[in-house]
Design a protein around this motif. Structure first.
Motif, PDB file in Angstrom:
ATOM      1  N   LYS A  13       3.485  42.021  -1.357  1.00 29.97           N
ATOM      2  CA  LYS A  13       2.622  41.356  -0.380  1.00 29.97           C
ATOM      3  C   LYS A  13       3.355  40.194   0.284  1.00 29.97           C
ATOM      4  N   LYS A  14       4.072  39.401  -0.523  1.00 32.21           N
ATOM      5  CA  LYS A  14       4.809  38.261   0.030  1.00 32.21           C
ATOM      6  C   LYS A  14       5.911  38.729   0.963  1.00 32.21           C
ATOM      7  N   ASP A  15       6.563  39.829   0.632  1.00 36.07           N
ATOM      8  CA  ASP A  15       7.616  40.344   1.505  1.00 36.07           C
ATOM      9  C   ASP A  15       7.058  40.806   2.848  1.00 36.07           C
ATOM     10  N   PHE A  16       5.840  41.317   2.849  1.00 37.94           N
ATOM     11  CA  PHE A  16       5.232  41.691   4.122  1.00 37.94           C
ATOM     12  C   PHE A  16       4.891  40.445   4.936  1.00 37.94           C
ATOM     13  N   GLU A  17       4.391  39.410   4.268  1.00 36.44           N
ATOM     14  CA  GLU A  17       4.103  38.153   4.960  1.00 36.44           C
ATOM     15  C   GLU A  17       5.382  37.546   5.541  1.00 36.44           C
ATOM     16  N   THR A  18       6.464  37.665   4.803  1.00 35.25           N
ATOM     17  CA  THR A  18       7.746  37.150   5.278  1.00 35.25           C
ATOM     18  C   THR A  18       8.228  37.922   6.498  1.00 35.25           C
ATOM     19  N   LEU A  19       8.020  39.230   6.477  1.00 36.36           N
ATOM     20  CA  LEU A  19       8.379  40.050   7.631  1.00 36.36           C
ATOM     21  C   LEU A  19       7.621  39.592   8.872  1.00 36.36           C
ATOM     22  N   ARG A  20       6.352  39.307   8.711  1.00 40.48           N
ATOM     23  CA  ARG A  20       5.551  38.793   9.828  1.00 40.48           C
ATOM     24  C   ARG A  20       6.112  37.465  10.330  1.00 40.48           C
ATOM     25  N   TRP A  36      19.328  39.493  11.170  1.00 39.01           N
ATOM     26  CA  TRP A  36      20.000  39.126   9.930  1.00 39.01           C
ATOM     27  C   TRP A  36      19.269  39.661   8.704  1.00 39.01           C
ATOM     28  N   ALA A  37      17.956  39.488   8.708  1.00 42.81           N
ATOM     29  CA  ALA A  37      17.187  39.730   7.488  1.00 42.81           C
ATOM     30  C   ALA A  37      16.740  41.172   7.312  1.00 42.81           C
ATOM     31  N   VAL A  38      16.435  41.843   8.422  1.00 38.86           N
ATOM     32  CA  VAL A  38      15.801  43.157   8.323  1.00 38.86           C
ATOM     33  C   VAL A  38      16.675  44.280   8.892  1.00 38.86           C
ATOM     34  N   PHE A  39      17.019  44.179  10.174  1.00 38.64           N
ATOM     35  CA  PHE A  39      17.705  45.297  10.836  1.00 38.64           C
ATOM     36  C   PHE A  39      19.097  45.553  10.288  1.00 38.64           C
ATOM     37  N   LYS A  40      19.773  44.500   9.844  1.00 36.42           N
ATOM     38  CA  LYS A  40      21.111  44.686   9.282  1.00 36.42           C
ATOM     39  C   LYS A  40      21.059  45.516   8.003  1.00 36.42           C
ATOM     40  N   LYS A  41      19.984  45.337   7.221  1.00 37.93           N
ATOM     41  CA  LYS A  41      19.819  46.078   5.969  1.00 37.93           C
ATOM     42  C   LYS A  41      19.110  47.408   6.171  1.00 37.93           C
ATOM     43  N   GLY A 118      11.579  37.493  -5.633  1.00 33.11           N
ATOM     44  CA  GLY A 118      12.590  38.417  -5.135  1.00 33.11           C
ATOM     45  C   GLY A 118      12.187  38.972  -3.778  1.00 33.11           C
ATOM     46  N   THR A 119      13.184  39.261  -2.944  1.00 37.21           N
ATOM     47  CA  THR A 119      12.899  39.837  -1.638  1.00 37.21           C
ATOM     48  C   THR A 119      13.870  40.972  -1.337  1.00 37.21           C
ATOM     49  N   ILE A 120      13.382  41.949  -0.586  1.00 34.20           N
ATOM     50  CA  ILE A 120      14.243  43.058  -0.162  1.00 34.20           C
ATOM     51  C   ILE A 120      14.968  42.716   1.134  1.00 34.20           C
ATOM     52  N   TRP A 121      14.592  41.594   1.768  1.00 36.07           N
ATOM     53  CA  TRP A 121      15.202  41.220   3.038  1.00 36.07           C
ATOM     54  C   TRP A 121      16.500  40.448   2.831  1.00 36.07           C
ATOM     55  N   GLY A 122      17.198  40.210   3.912  1.00 34.70           N
ATOM     56  CA  GLY A 122      18.514  39.584   3.839  1.00 34.70           C
ATOM     57  C   GLY A 122      18.528  38.098   4.119  1.00 34.70           C
ATOM     58  N   MET A 123      17.356  37.471   4.232  1.00 34.48           N
ATOM     59  CA  MET A 123      17.254  36.025   4.343  1.00 34.48           C
ATOM     60  C   MET A 123      16.221  35.543   3.340  1.00 34.48           C
ATOM     61  N   TYR A 124      16.350  34.275   2.955  1.00 28.31           N
ATOM     62  CA  TYR A 124      15.591  33.796   1.806  1.00 28.31           C
ATOM     63  C   TYR A 124      14.845  32.502   2.154  1.00 28.31           C
ATOM     64  N   PRO A 136      17.406  36.968  -3.215  1.00 29.83           N
ATOM     65  CA  PRO A 136      17.684  38.409  -3.154  1.00 29.83           C
ATOM     66  C   PRO A 136      17.598  39.060  -4.533  1.00 29.83           C
ATOM     67  N   PHE A 137      17.093  40.277  -4.550  1.00 29.70           N
ATOM     68  CA  PHE A 137      17.163  41.042  -5.792  1.00 29.70           C
ATOM     69  C   PHE A 137      18.614  41.368  -6.120  1.00 29.70           C
ATOM     70  N   ARG A 138      19.369  41.651  -5.075  1.00 31.22           N
ATOM     71  CA  ARG A 138      20.781  42.013  -5.252  1.00 31.22           C
ATOM     72  C   ARG A 138      21.633  41.229  -4.272  1.00 31.22           C
ATOM     73  N   HIS A 139      22.863  40.961  -4.688  1.00 30.19           N
ATOM     74  CA  HIS A 139      23.839  40.326  -3.813  1.00 30.19           C
ATOM     75  C   HIS A 139      25.214  40.801  -4.247  1.00 30.19           C
ATOM     76  N   ARG A 140      26.091  40.998  -3.272  1.00 31.29           N
ATOM     77  CA  ARG A 140      27.426  41.507  -3.609  1.00 31.29           C
ATOM     78  C   ARG A 140      28.184  40.549  -4.529  1.00 31.29           C
TER      79      ARG A 140
END
Length: 246
Positions: A13-20, A36-41, A118-124, A136-140
């Motif tokens: 739910k929070k990730d959807f709010e962040t997308l908005r 940066w956060a969405v389309f790149k990933k 945690g977020t699936i997006w590329g900005m925090y 991020p859940f994951r980072h290189r």
């Protein structure tokens, strides 16, 4: 001294709010945060945004379902990742809070929830109202996630200090200039020798702040002690001179 205890959670739910929120930002940043956060990933998600209308979402249901399905499919991995982030952070937390104590002369931490989501997006983003933030859940570079946590916590302390010492900047009309000041402050502090000796990894700043950070760092890092007010005054002056407060 009482330090915040960080709780690690996940929330579709929070990730959807962040997308908005990223979509709302597109009205003034021409979609930079979305890129940066969405389309790149997830480049396939571009078709659900109308670029001609400030990247307005065409179909919220589709995007909400995408997030929910991602969380369901990655639930075990997400839980494992958050547990690892928690363990890694707790190894460095006391050193971090000691560094912040020294910087802010033992200033009390502001009240809040202090939840790392945690977020699936590329900005925090961070949320000043309740002192929650996303990681991020994951980072290189896994160790960089502790740098992100340190960065967001530093925002909470800085904003609390800044509005107390510079009350004229209160109010939504100054949000952008205060954001610039806070990001520059964080980058200068986190990339200082004392902080790098503990974290080992630099904090990634914004491109528009690079020159200011370099100028301030060249002189500041040679000093054994910092004057917090003088540092903030210098950052304010630099932001005003460079006219990046929009």
């Amino acid at each position: 001294m009482n330090y915040p205890h960080i709780t690690f959670r996940k929330s579709a739910k929070k990730d959807f709010e962040t997308l908005r929120a990223f979509t709302k930002d597109a009205e003034y940043d021409n979609g930079r945060n979305l890129n940066w956060a969405v389309f790149k990933k997830y480049p396939r998600l571009k078709i659900y945004f109308d670029k001609d209308k400030h990247f307005k979402i065409k179909n919220e249901k589709v995007l909400s379902n995408f997030i929910d399905e991602t969380y369901r499919g990655e639930q075990i991995n997400m839980n494992r990742a958050l547990a690892q982030h928690k363990k890694r952070w707790e190894k460095i937390a006391l050193d971090y809070f000691s560094l912040v104590d020294e910087l802010f002369s033992g200033r009390k931490w502001p009240r809040g929830k202090y939840v790392a989501l945690g977020t699936i997006w590329g900005m925090y983003p961070r949320f000043l109202e309740d002192k929650t933030f996303q990681i991020p859940f994951r980072h290189r570079t896994p160790g960089y996630i502790s740098v992100v946590i340190a960065h967001e916590l530093l925002h909470f302390m800085f904003y609390d200090y800044f509005y107390a010492h510079y009350p004229k900047y209160r109010g939504s009309g100054n949000n952008f200039i205060v954001w610039h000041i806070s990001e520059i402050f964080n980058t200068v502090v986190q990339n200082s020798p004392a902080w790098l000796s503990r974290f080992k990894i630099k904090s990634l700043g914004y491109p528009e702040h690079k020159k200011i950070v370099a100028r301030i760092g060249r002189t500041l890092y040679c000093s054994n002690t910092w004057d917090l007010n003088a540092l903030v005054d210098k950052i304010i002056k630099e932001v005003q001179n460079q006219k990046i407060n929009k």
